[in-house]
Design an enzyme around this catalytic site. Structure first.
Site, PDB file in Angstrom:
ATOM      1  N   ARG A  59     -22.379  36.107  -1.919  1.00 60.81           N
ATOM      2  CA  ARG A  59     -23.269  35.806  -3.024  1.00 60.81           C
ATOM      3  C   ARG A  59     -24.059  37.052  -3.427  1.00 60.81           C
ATOM      4  O   ARG A  59     -24.292  37.949  -2.631  1.00 60.81           O
ATOM      5  CB  ARG A  59     -24.247  34.683  -2.653  1.00 60.81           C
ATOM      6  CG  ARG A  59     -23.622  33.322  -2.479  1.00 60.81           C
ATOM      7  CD  ARG A  59     -24.682  32.300  -2.088  1.00 60.81           C
ATOM      8  NE  ARG A  59     -25.341  32.672  -0.836  1.00 60.81           N
ATOM      9  CZ  ARG A  59     -26.507  33.287  -0.750  1.00 60.81           C
ATOM     10  NH1 ARG A  59     -27.176  33.620  -1.849  1.00 60.81           N
ATOM     11  NH2 ARG A  59     -27.035  33.579   0.433  1.00 60.81           N
ATOM     12  N   LYS A 200     -22.275  27.200  -5.093  1.00 62.54           N
ATOM     13  CA  LYS A 200     -23.684  27.357  -4.763  1.00 62.54           C
ATOM     14  C   LYS A 200     -24.574  27.203  -5.993  1.00 62.54           C
ATOM     15  O   LYS A 200     -25.739  26.786  -5.867  1.00 62.54           O
ATOM     16  CB  LYS A 200     -23.927  28.707  -4.091  1.00 62.54           C
ATOM     17  CG  LYS A 200     -23.370  28.789  -2.671  1.00 62.54           C
ATOM     18  CD  LYS A 200     -23.899  27.671  -1.774  1.00 62.54           C
ATOM     19  CE  LYS A 200     -23.432  27.839  -0.346  1.00 62.54           C
ATOM     20  NZ  LYS A 200     -23.838  26.695   0.515  1.00 62.54           N
ATOM     21  N   HIS A 219     -28.873  21.726   3.208  1.00 62.39           N
ATOM     22  CA  HIS A 219     -27.836  22.710   3.525  1.00 62.39           C
ATOM     23  C   HIS A 219     -27.445  22.470   4.976  1.00 62.39           C
ATOM     24  O   HIS A 219     -27.967  23.091   5.893  1.00 62.39           O
ATOM     25  CB  HIS A 219     -28.369  24.122   3.314  1.00 62.39           C
ATOM     26  CG  HIS A 219     -27.333  25.179   3.473  1.00 62.39           C
ATOM     27  ND1 HIS A 219     -27.603  26.429   3.986  1.00 62.39           N
ATOM     28  CD2 HIS A 219     -26.016  25.188   3.184  1.00 62.39           C
ATOM     29  CE1 HIS A 219     -26.508  27.151   4.005  1.00 62.39           C
ATOM     30  NE2 HIS A 219     -25.523  26.424   3.533  1.00 62.39           N
ATOM     31  N   SER A 237     -25.776  31.061   8.642  1.00 65.16           N
ATOM     32  CA  SER A 237     -24.470  31.627   8.952  1.00 65.16           C
ATOM     33  C   SER A 237     -24.451  32.203  10.364  1.00 65.16           C
ATOM     34  O   SER A 237     -25.366  32.915  10.782  1.00 65.16           O
ATOM     35  CB  SER A 237     -24.134  32.727   7.940  1.00 65.16           C
ATOM     36  OG  SER A 237     -22.894  33.310   8.221  1.00 65.16           O
ATOM     37  N   LYS A 241     -22.723  25.984  12.818  1.00 64.27           N
ATOM     38  CA  LYS A 241     -22.829  24.730  12.064  1.00 64.27           C
ATOM     39  C   LYS A 241     -21.476  24.083  11.830  1.00 64.27           C
ATOM     40  O   LYS A 241     -21.279  22.890  12.105  1.00 64.27           O
ATOM     41  CB  LYS A 241     -23.543  25.002  10.733  1.00 64.27           C
ATOM     42  CG  LYS A 241     -23.687  23.806   9.801  1.00 64.27           C
ATOM     43  CD  LYS A 241     -24.738  24.086   8.736  1.00 64.27           C
ATOM     44  CE  LYS A 241     -24.418  25.298   7.894  1.00 64.27           C
ATOM     45  NZ  LYS A 241     -23.387  25.052   6.866  1.00 64.27           N
ATOM     46  N   THR A 242     -20.537  24.859  11.322  1.00 64.15           N
ATOM     47  CA  THR A 242     -19.209  24.312  11.045  1.00 64.15           C
ATOM     48  C   THR A 242     -18.465  24.007  12.342  1.00 64.15           C
ATOM     49  O   THR A 242     -17.835  22.957  12.484  1.00 64.15           O
ATOM     50  CB  THR A 242     -18.398  25.296  10.180  1.00 64.15           C
ATOM     51  OG1 THR A 242     -19.076  25.486   8.940  1.00 64.15           O
ATOM     52  CG2 THR A 242     -17.003  24.760   9.914  1.00 64.15           C
ATOM     53  N   ASP A 256     -21.219  21.361   4.739  1.00 64.65           N
ATOM     54  CA  ASP A 256     -22.129  22.356   4.178  1.00 64.65           C
ATOM     55  C   ASP A 256     -23.281  21.797   3.352  1.00 64.65           C
ATOM     56  O   ASP A 256     -24.400  22.280   3.461  1.00 64.65           O
ATOM     57  CB  ASP A 256     -21.336  23.348   3.320  1.00 64.65           C
ATOM     58  CG  ASP A 256     -22.122  24.603   3.002  1.00 64.65           C
ATOM     59  OD1 ASP A 256     -22.801  25.128   3.904  1.00 64.65           O
ATOM     60  OD2 ASP A 256     -22.085  25.061   1.851  1.00 64.65           O
ATOM     61  N   ARG A 322     -13.372  33.942   4.143  1.00 73.02           N
ATOM     62  CA  ARG A 322     -13.590  32.520   3.925  1.00 73.02           C
ATOM     63  C   ARG A 322     -12.274  31.779   3.710  1.00 73.02           C
ATOM     64  O   ARG A 322     -11.277  32.344   3.260  1.00 73.02           O
ATOM     65  CB  ARG A 322     -14.467  32.300   2.691  1.00 73.02           C
ATOM     66  CG  ARG A 322     -15.887  32.820   2.830  1.00 73.02           C
ATOM     67  CD  ARG A 322     -16.770  31.832   3.545  1.00 73.02           C
ATOM     68  NE  ARG A 322     -18.130  32.329   3.744  1.00 73.02           N
ATOM     69  CZ  ARG A 322     -19.138  31.561   4.129  1.00 73.02           C
ATOM     70  NH1 ARG A 322     -18.942  30.274   4.339  1.00 73.02           N
ATOM     71  NH2 ARG A 322     -20.333  32.084   4.311  1.00 73.02           N
TER      72      ARG A 322
END
Length: 531
Positions: A59, A200, A219, A237, A241-242, A256, A322
């Site tokens: 981003r 986003k 988030h 990040s 989390k994932t 997400d 990604r």
């Protein structure tokens, strides 16, 4: 597919009066063909489409602007994150993008943001790249054509990535521009090929809209067990989390972005956008399996020259590699994208200072404090021996997307955990035994055991000891985890060095939280650690 009249009239209303062919709601096979024919990417072994976005490999927050007007001047938290621009500048950029689109093929996808029909928002994504259209198809909620017969977009994204802004002419910071007009319900994206800007930008829009409907935008990832017990995982990040939400024994609601409404939790998306760096089938089998599927996009992942096999260890382009894929590529993904009210709210942090407990229980006030803090720590870099960790505070665990004042989101979270009785936890997936350079990362299997104990309610009433500096309640025992690692001070060879490091981190917490102190209750302020 024939382009409906309502699409062509909408394009004209946007100023796109003379584009090339319009490709409407194309499916992945056709988008693959067109992306490859237009040299937008390579076909990787096993079927994914591999694309590149450099020089923009993430981003571009300094290039995002929101139109400031009478309707939102008091609802947006203006500043370095939410940068204001005016309607005239936005309109000028829109005209420039429309000129850029002259004669160019455009791809249009009509999709939805939000799996809960009560809160869903129709979104129209217009792109000049076929692979960006595939990205939108993967990432947003897809519905049968019959449901889209009278489609009317609640928000539109115009993504012309080959357009390059002129900072002097267009009043931008660089050649990239991400401009949002809440009044016109339109996002303009130019100058960057990074597809994450598409999703986003819509997340930011929902973060502004939904609190007005008593929905908390989050988030976070979310999953549920076979009995319907739901958990949400917040984390920046690199915190896991994932990884920790992709549990084969539980149903994945999403990885997400979610909302928490009076109906429960619902996914904003229809896909996943997972980090690929250092991905292995042993550590993350569900995510790895998506990289062997047709329809997956591998972004900035390097391929072996002859075999076109992805090399997930290669960070030549970026470490922010990604993968974009439909959520149903995960075998245990939810069919509805919805779950109940969370029984557990879990905050994940990577503490590179090695002083936070690996698991601790939070009071509602401590939950709001840590939600506003959004702490993790990153290592500055090791290429030239740089080893000092750097504290990172991203409020609500997603500061770049939080359009309103953070205290609004924190109050919503506090209300919901009290109303629905959610248990709240902080898990440190970072270091133990010392700071970066000395300590070791907490074993993933131990972290999984802690999460399992939380999700099976084994820690709800377990005996705890208050952390003397940070105040959280640390369980005295967790099944399948050595008791010695639960108190981080016990893992350091030099207890005095631990005390100094803990006091320094507490000072950083307090310094960061000072900007929120006037917006929260005394109970939340009192949850700040003592140096």
């Amino acid at each position: 597919m024939t382009v409906p009249d309502h699409v062509t009239s909408h394009l004209r209303a946007l100023g796109l009066t003379d584009p090339g062919p319009i490709h409407y709601n194309l499916k992945p096979p056709v988008l693959y063909e067109m992306a490859l024919a237009q040299d937008e990417g390579q076909l990787a072994a096993q079927g994914p489409l591999c694309t590149r976005t450099d020089p923009y490999t993430g981003r571009s927050p300094r290039d995002r602007f929101l139109v400031r007007d009478a309707s939102n001047i008091d609802t947006i938290n203006w500043g370095a994150v939410n940068r204001p621009t005016d309607a005239a500048t936005f309109d000028h950029l829109q005209e420039r993008l429309a000129d850029h689109a002259t004669g160019k093929p455009l791809f249009v996808q009509d999709l939805y943001a939000g799996a809960d029909p009560e809160y869903t928002m129709p979104v129209r994504i217009i792109t000049e790249k076929a692979w960006h259209s595939l990205f939108a198809y993967n990432m947003f909620v897809r519905r049968p054509a019959i449901d889209r017969a009278d489609f009317e977009p609640g928000f539109t994204v115009l993504d012309l990535c080959t357009f390059k802004a002129d900072p002097e002419r267009d009043n931008t910071n660089s050649e990239a521009a991400i401009f949002v007009s809440l009044e016109k319900e339109l996002v303009l994206i130019g100058g960057t090929h990074y597809a994450g800007e598409i999703k986003k930008s819509i997340f930011s829009v929902l973060n502004h809209r939904l609190p007005g409907e008593n929905v908390l935008p989050m988030h976070c990832s979310a999953n549920e067990d076979p009995d319907g017990s739901t958990a949400v995982f917040f984390g920046l990040s690199g915190t896991g989390k994932t990884t920790l939400s992709a549990d084969a024994s539980r149903t994945l609601i999403g990885d997400d972005e979610h909302g928490w409404s009076e109906n429960g939790v619902f996914n904003f998306e229809g896909g996943c956008y997972a980090k690929m760096i250092d991905l292995t089938p042993e550590q993350e089998p569900e995510i790895y399996s998506t990289t062997e599927r047709f329809g997956t996009i591998l972004e900035n992942v390097m391929l072996e020259d002859e075999t076109r096999t992805p090399d997930f260890t290669d960070d030549t382009i970026t470490r922010n590699t990604r993968g974009s894929y439909p959520i149903d590529y995960i075998p245990n993904a939810s069919e509805t994208g919805q779950g109940g009210h969370p029984d557990h709210v879990i905050f994940l942090t990577y503490d590179a200072f090695g002083v936070l407990p690996p698991v601790s229980k939070l009071t509602p006030e401590q939950t709001m404090f840590h939600f506003l803090s959004g702490y993790t720590a990153k290592v500055a870099g090791t290429e030239r021996g740089v080893s000092a960790p750097k504290a990172t505070f991203s409020t609500c665990f997603g500061e770049p997307f939080m359009v309103r004042h953070p205290a609004e989101y924190a109050e919503l979270l506090g209300d919901k955990i009290r109303t629905h009785g959610a248990q709240c936890w902080l898990i440190n997936t970072g270091l133990t035994g010392g700071p970066y350079g000395t300590g070791e990362r907490i074993d993933l299997q131990h972290t999984r055991a802690m999460v399992d104990a939380i999700l099976t309610n084994q820690l709800n009433d377990a005996p705890t000891t208050p952390d003397p500096v940070f105040g959280m309640h640390v369980p005295e025992h967790v099944p399948n985890v050595p008791d010695t690692i639960l108190q981080p001070r016990n893992t350091w060879e030099d207890p005095d060095a631990f005390d100094q490091q803990a006091a320094e981190l507490a000072r950083m917490f307090a310094e960061n939280f000072a900007k929120y102190a006037d917006h929260v209750s005394a109970g939340v302020e009192a949850a700040a650690p003592t140096a």
